[in-house]
Scaffold this motif. Structure first.
Motif, short mmCIF file in Angstrom:
data_model
loop_
_atom_site.label_atom_id
_atom_site.label_comp_id
_atom_site.label_asym_id
_atom_site.label_seq_id
_atom_site.Cartn_x
_atom_site.Cartn_y
_atom_site.Cartn_z
N THR A 57 -9.72 -38.83 25.94
CA THR A 57 -10.45 -39.96 25.65
C THR A 57 -9.14 -41.46 25.77
O THR A 57 -7.69 -40.99 25.12
N LYS A 58 -9.34 -42.22 26.65
CA LYS A 58 -8.27 -43.25 26.15
C LYS A 58 -7.63 -43.65 25.31
O LYS A 58 -6.30 -43.48 24.50
N GLU A 59 -8.58 -43.86 23.99
CA GLU A 59 -8.19 -44.26 22.33
C GLU A 59 -7.36 -42.73 21.12
O GLU A 59 -6.52 -43.08 20.75
N GLU A 60 -7.62 -41.27 22.41
CA GLU A 60 -6.61 -40.57 21.41
C GLU A 60 -5.57 -40.91 22.35
O GLU A 60 -4.64 -40.47 21.10
N ALA A 61 -4.84 -40.97 23.55
CA ALA A 61 -3.84 -41.22 24.14
C ALA A 61 -2.79 -42.58 23.73
O ALA A 61 -1.29 -42.01 23.15
N MET A 62 -3.74 -43.28 23.05
CA MET A 62 -3.28 -44.08 22.73
C MET A 62 -2.47 -44.40 21.43
O MET A 62 -1.54 -44.57 20.68
N SER A 63 -3.56 -43.50 20.41
CA SER A 63 -3.55 -43.83 18.80
C SER A 63 -1.98 -42.47 18.83
O SER A 63 -1.20 -42.67 18.64
N ARG A 64 -1.74 -40.71 19.99
CA ARG A 64 -1.07 -40.40 20.10
C ARG A 64 0.14 -41.08 20.64
O ARG A 64 1.31 -40.69 19.80
N GLU A 65 0.09 -42.36 21.68
CA GLU A 65 1.95 -42.70 21.93
C GLU A 65 2.10 -43.34 20.24
O GLU A 65 3.44 -43.97 20.02
N ALA A 66 1.17 -44.27 19.66
CA ALA A 66 1.48 -44.51 18.35
C ALA A 66 2.34 -43.98 17.29
O ALA A 66 3.75 -44.07 17.13
N ILE A 68 3.62 -40.83 18.42
CA ILE A 68 5.26 -40.51 18.78
C ILE A 68 6.16 -42.28 18.90
O ILE A 68 7.63 -41.11 18.78
N LYS A 69 6.18 -42.99 18.76
CA LYS A 69 7.12 -44.42 18.72
C LYS A 69 7.55 -44.27 17.55
O LYS A 69 8.16 -44.88 17.46
N ARG A 70 6.47 -43.59 16.84
CA ARG A 70 7.16 -44.02 15.17
C ARG A 70 7.88 -42.59 14.45
O ARG A 70 8.81 -42.80 13.94
N LEU A 71 8.61 -41.78 15.59
CA LEU A 71 9.11 -40.86 15.54
C LEU A 71 10.45 -40.98 15.55
O LEU A 71 10.98 -41.54 16.39
N THR A 72 11.50 -40.39 15.07
CA THR A 72 12.80 -40.41 15.38
C THR A 72 13.01 -39.94 16.63
O THR A 72 12.12 -38.92 17.36
N ARG A 73 14.29 -40.37 17.08
CA ARG A 73 14.46 -39.60 18.51
C ARG A 73 14.81 -38.05 18.30
O ARG A 73 14.50 -37.44 19.42
#
Length: 90
Positions: A57-66, A68-73
């Motif tokens: 789902t779109k919601e799962e993808a958006m949650s995972r995006e958020a 990943i964006k919090r991870l360090t490089r």
């Protein structure tokens, strides 16, 4: 309909994380300068997928995006290295 979370490697070596329902169309948009504001400068293009995850789902993808964006490089690079080690190609 499947949705995808992705990490792009930009020409300047930086990483960009996003989500989409259509990988090919989204990559074309980024590379044409019509994608995210971050990838618009010519110095960041071309971009290429470094990591892709498929979600139901779109919601799962958006949650995972958020997430990943919090991870360090370094943590993002580890995700990318794991892809290279398992033989997956996106």
């Amino acid at each position: 309909m499947a949705a995808y979370t992705y990490i792009l490697r930009c020409a300047d070596g930086t990483l960009y994380t996003g989500w989409t329902n259509d990988l090919e169309k989204r990559l074309a948009a980024h590379n044409s300068g019509h994608g995210a504001k971050y990838t618009r400068p010519a110095s960041r293009r071309p971009v290429a997928f470094a990591h892709v995850e498929e979600w139901a789902t779109k919601e799962e993808a958006m949650s995972r995006e958020a997430h990943i964006k919090r991870l360090t490089r370094e943590q993002k690079e580890a995700l990318i290295r794991n892809d290279e080690g398992d033989g997956k190609k996106e």
